[in-house]
Enzyme design. Structure first.
Site, mmCIF file in Angstrom:
data_model
loop_
_atom_site.group_PDB
_atom_site.id
_atom_site.type_symbol
_atom_site.label_atom_id
_atom_site.label_comp_id
_atom_site.label_asym_id
_atom_site.label_seq_id
_atom_site.Cartn_x
_atom_site.Cartn_y
_atom_site.Cartn_z
ATOM 1 N N HIS A 1 0.856 -1.195 0.000
ATOM 2 C CA HIS A 1 0.000 0.000 0.000
ATOM 3 C C HIS A 1 0.886 1.236 0.000
ATOM 4 C CE1 HIS A 1 -3.247 2.759 1.057
ATOM 5 N NE2 HIS A 1 -4.077 1.781 0.734
ATOM 6 N N ASP B 1 -7.867 -5.324 -0.133
ATOM 7 C CA ASP B 1 -8.315 -6.249 -1.184
ATOM 8 C C ASP B 1 -7.944 -7.707 -0.937
ATOM 9 O OD1 ASP B 1 -7.608 -3.494 -3.130
ATOM 10 O OD2 ASP B 1 -9.580 -4.432 -3.112
HETATM 11 C C1 SDX Z 1 -6.268 -0.055 -3.043
HETATM 12 O O1 SDX Z 1 -4.440 4.451 -2.136
HETATM 13 C C2 SDX Z 1 -5.403 3.863 -1.544
HETATM 14 O O2 SDX Z 1 -5.838 4.262 -0.493
HETATM 15 C C3 SDX Z 1 -5.979 2.666 -2.298
HETATM 16 C C4 SDX Z 1 -7.001 1.844 -1.528
HETATM 17 C C5 SDX Z 1 -8.290 2.610 -1.315
HETATM 18 O O3 SDX Z 1 -9.019 2.285 -0.349
HETATM 19 O O4 SDX Z 1 -8.627 3.463 -2.158
HETATM 20 O O5 SDX Z 1 -6.468 1.463 -0.272
HETATM 21 C C6 SDX Z 1 -7.402 0.583 -2.309
HETATM 22 O O6 SDX Z 1 -6.076 0.241 -4.178
HETATM 23 C C7 SDX Z 1 -5.371 -1.009 -2.294
HETATM 24 C C8 SDX Z 1 -4.191 -1.541 -3.172
HETATM 25 C C9 SDX Z 1 -4.714 -2.652 -4.077
HETATM 26 N N1 SDX Z 1 -3.673 -3.063 -5.036
HETATM 27 C C10 SDX Z 1 -2.994 -4.224 -4.911
HETATM 28 O O7 SDX Z 1 -3.158 -5.032 -4.010
HETATM 29 C C11 SDX Z 1 -2.007 -4.479 -6.049
HETATM 30 C C12 SDX Z 1 -0.674 -4.942 -5.457
HETATM 31 N N2 SDX Z 1 -0.071 -3.819 -4.725
HETATM 32 C C13 SDX Z 1 0.983 -3.072 -5.442
HETATM 33 O O8 SDX Z 1 0.644 -2.842 -6.792
HETATM 34 C C14 SDX Z 1 1.436 -1.838 -4.655
HETATM 35 O O9 SDX Z 1 1.623 -2.235 -3.360
HETATM 36 C C15 SDX Z 1 0.614 -0.567 -4.674
HETATM 37 C C16 SDX Z 1 0.317 -0.104 -6.051
HETATM 38 C C17 SDX Z 1 -0.656 -0.766 -3.923
HETATM 39 C C18 SDX Z 1 1.431 0.502 -3.951
HETATM 40 O O10 SDX Z 1 2.562 0.664 -4.728
HETATM 41 P P1 SDX Z 1 3.664 1.764 -4.386
HETATM 42 O O11 SDX Z 1 3.328 2.596 -3.220
HETATM 43 O O12 SDX Z 1 3.976 2.472 -5.672
HETATM 44 O O13 SDX Z 1 4.841 0.841 -3.916
HETATM 45 P P2 SDX Z 1 6.307 0.866 -4.453
HETATM 46 O O14 SDX Z 1 6.331 0.620 -5.924
HETATM 47 O O15 SDX Z 1 6.959 2.091 -3.945
HETATM 48 O O16 SDX Z 1 6.859 -0.463 -3.760
HETATM 49 C C19 SDX Z 1 8.026 -0.449 -2.977
HETATM 50 C C20 SDX Z 1 8.656 -1.832 -3.210
HETATM 51 C C21 SDX Z 1 9.015 -2.094 -4.674
HETATM 52 O O17 SDX Z 1 10.100 -3.016 -4.678
HETATM 53 P P3 SDX Z 1 11.637 -2.446 -4.897
HETATM 54 O O18 SDX Z 1 11.610 -1.691 -6.218
HETATM 55 O O19 SDX Z 1 11.919 -1.566 -3.706
HETATM 56 O O20 SDX Z 1 12.474 -3.705 -4.953
HETATM 57 O O21 SDX Z 1 7.722 -2.859 -2.851
HETATM 58 C C22 SDX Z 1 7.436 -3.648 -4.007
HETATM 59 C C23 SDX Z 1 7.810 -2.810 -5.215
HETATM 60 O O22 SDX Z 1 8.122 -3.660 -6.315
HETATM 61 N N3 SDX Z 1 6.003 -3.955 -3.975
HETATM 62 C C24 SDX Z 1 5.513 -5.170 -4.191
HETATM 63 C C25 SDX Z 1 4.133 -5.058 -4.004
HETATM 64 N N4 SDX Z 1 3.826 -3.786 -3.705
HETATM 65 C C26 SDX Z 1 4.981 -3.113 -3.693
HETATM 66 N N5 SDX Z 1 6.127 -6.340 -4.516
HETATM 67 C C27 SDX Z 1 5.302 -7.416 -4.669
HETATM 68 N N6 SDX Z 1 3.954 -7.377 -4.495
HETATM 69 C C28 SDX Z 1 3.334 -6.228 -4.176
HETATM 70 N N7 SDX Z 1 2.016 -6.220 -4.018
#
Ligand code: SDX
Length: 426
Positions: free
Chosen positions: A304, A361
């Site tokens: 998140h 989710d």
């Molecule tokens: C919702 O914003 C809100 O409030 C949204 C929400 C709402 O109520 O409206 O809460 C609802 O959308 C919840 C999120 C649902 N989406 C998912 O579950 C999809 C999977 N999650 C990821 O796509 C991700 O966590 C996000 C998009 C939710 C957040 O992404 P960020 O903040 O851009 O995270 P980041 O890219 O800065 O991640 C930091 C690191 C990265 O790795 P490195 O480059 O440091 O090696 O964490 C990794 C990312 O690759 N990472 C994940 C991951 N989420 C982040 N790796 C694997 N699986 C994941 N889910």
């Protein structure tokens, strides 16, 4: 409390005012930065950028706190109803019994669709995705209520808001019935908001669907937990579109489109697809964790932008899913798989160092499955829940006399000036 920040560029120091929220959140006001320094700020994904001051929802990612108008989500999920929570978000206070009954009566009066709107469903293929139908038909409401395209006062706003909150259920249920080739079930004004939705989804002519109280409570709680989450992607979309003075129907229709994405509201369905793949032996829990660590996939329902610990909604939904499955005698093996996957990830350094935890989710789809909601309707259920939040934010902007058109800047990295080359010389 510090009131000023200082930024020095090429030996010149600029004073930038600091803004403080009521929860010790602080911001550097850069609204005059370009004028005095010729510089803008750069923040892809807006992870460090505040777009507005808002009094609707507070989220603390560090403490795992979520409050609607100051009320903790845990208390609202346990004690409130979706309509009462919708009123709290939109009007700012918990309603009196009289206020709630009046709004509830407005929703009953607005629950039907114009018969002309019904024909729109005939134009959609049966496999058309319900999110595409929902955003199209919600936007079309503006054609049937042209008097509400320009909202001039509170009364017109409440009328438009109640129409959308009430009809979003009817549109969603009709899109489901259309996909099955089944007759539309008209809403029943005697039923509560959630019970009425389940009636429109699952009743058949002359055989009313009677959901259990547990199922109705689980749906109400699901919608409460999804009702708002401050400046998330879809809410910011609604505020962006609304800032151009676009009407409420068009603005929330844009929010539905933003929510559809897999990284946002589409994640609840992606989680179930992932869990089903494990159940069906396509891959194991360990395979998923390893693929994620090799960056071949994301762990859907995890991570998140704000929560760097447990999403408080995930905790409630996990318990609610378990309780609903036990109460309804559903033995959904996907819950066991979800628990195993979550435990495995939470114990793994890759997820720990990136502070990746279950979000709203991860468990929500298990509740929707137990309610008999089909997978492609999962983001639609998120949209029904989020509708009051979007409407509250749109109205908060509209009531702000200093609201400006949202128009971000950029850092240009394309070709510098060059002359046109005639076709024969290319
Ligand atoms: C919702 O914003 C809100 O409030 C949204 C929400 C709402 O109520 O409206 O809460 C609802 O959308 C919840 C999120 C649902 N989406 C998912 O579950 C999809 C999977 N999650 C990821 O796509 C991700 O966590 C996000 C998009 C939710 C957040 O992404 P960020 O903040 O851009 O995270 P980041 O890219 O800065 O991640 C930091 C690191 C990265 O790795 P490195 O480059 O440091 O090696 O964490 C990794 C990312 O690759 N990472 C994940 C991951 N989420 C982040 N790796 C694997 N699986 C994941 N889910």
């Amino acid at each position: 409390m510090t009131k000023t920040a200082y930024l020095t560029i090429d030996g010149t120091t600029y004073e930038l005012p600091l803004i403080h929220g009521v929860e010790n959140d602080a911001a550097v006001d850069i609204s005059g930065l370009r004028e005095v320094s010729g510089h803008i700020t750069y923040d892809p994904g807006f992870g460090n950028t505040g777009s507005c001051e808002s009094a609707i929802t507070f989220v603390s990612g560090e403490k795992g706190q979520l409050r609607y108008r100051g009320y903790p989500i845990e208390q609202l999920a346990e004690k409130s109803t979706f309509i009462e929570t919708a009123m709290l978000l939109i009007f700012g206070e918990l309603p009196t019994r009289e206020e709630r009954n009046k709004f509830r009566d407005m929703l009953s009066e607005q629950e039907l669709l114009h018969e002309g709107l019904k024909h729109h469903f005939d134009g959609f293929p049966s496999k058309g995705h319900p999110m595409a139908i929902l955003s199209a038909v919600i936007n079309s409401l503006g054609c049937y209520h042209p008097d509400l395209l320009e909202i001039e006062n509170d009364e017109e706003f409440v009328k438009a808001a109640s129409k959308i909150i009430s009809k979003v259920r009817t549109i969603a249920a009709f899109s489901y019935r259309k996909s099955l080739g089944m007759p539309f079930m008209y809403p029943d004004p005697k039923l509560s908001y959630c019970r009425n939705f389940l009636h429109m989804m699952f009743s058949i002519p002359y055989k009313a669907f009677e959901p259990t109280d547990e199922a109705v409570k689980a749906l109400s709680q699901f919608l409460i937990l999804h009702a708002d989450h401050e400046q998330n992607c879809s809410c910011s979309t609604v505020r962006m579109v609304g800032s151009s003075q676009a009407n409420l129907f068009a603005s929330v229709s844009a929010g539905i489109c933003a929510l559809w994405g897999r990284l946002h509201g589409g994640a609840n369905a992606a989680v179930i697809e992932m869990l089903r793949g494990i159940r069906d032996g396509e891959y194991s829990v360990k395979d998923v964790v390893e693929k994620v660590k090799r960056k071949e996939m994301l762990l859907m329902g995890f991570g998140h932008r704000i929560y760097k610990g447990f999403d408080p909604r995930a905790k409630i939904l996990k318990e609610s899913a378990h309780k609903l499955l036990v109460n309804t005698g559903h033995d959904d093996e996907l819950l066991d798989i979800a628990l195993e996957l979550s435990e495995t990830a939470l114990a793994d350094e890759y997820f720990i160092e990136r502070r990746l935890y279950p979000n709203v989710d991860f468990y929500s789809g298990l509740i929707l499955r137990a309610l008999g909601i089909p997978l492609n309707m999962f983001p639609v259920m998120f949209a029904i829940g989020r509708m009051p939040g979007w409407i509250a934010h749109w109205w908060e902007d509209r009531q702000n006399p200093e609201l400006r058109l949202h128009r971000p800047r950029q850092v240009y990295v394309g070709p510098t000036e060059r002359d046109y080359v005639p076709l024969d010389e290319r």
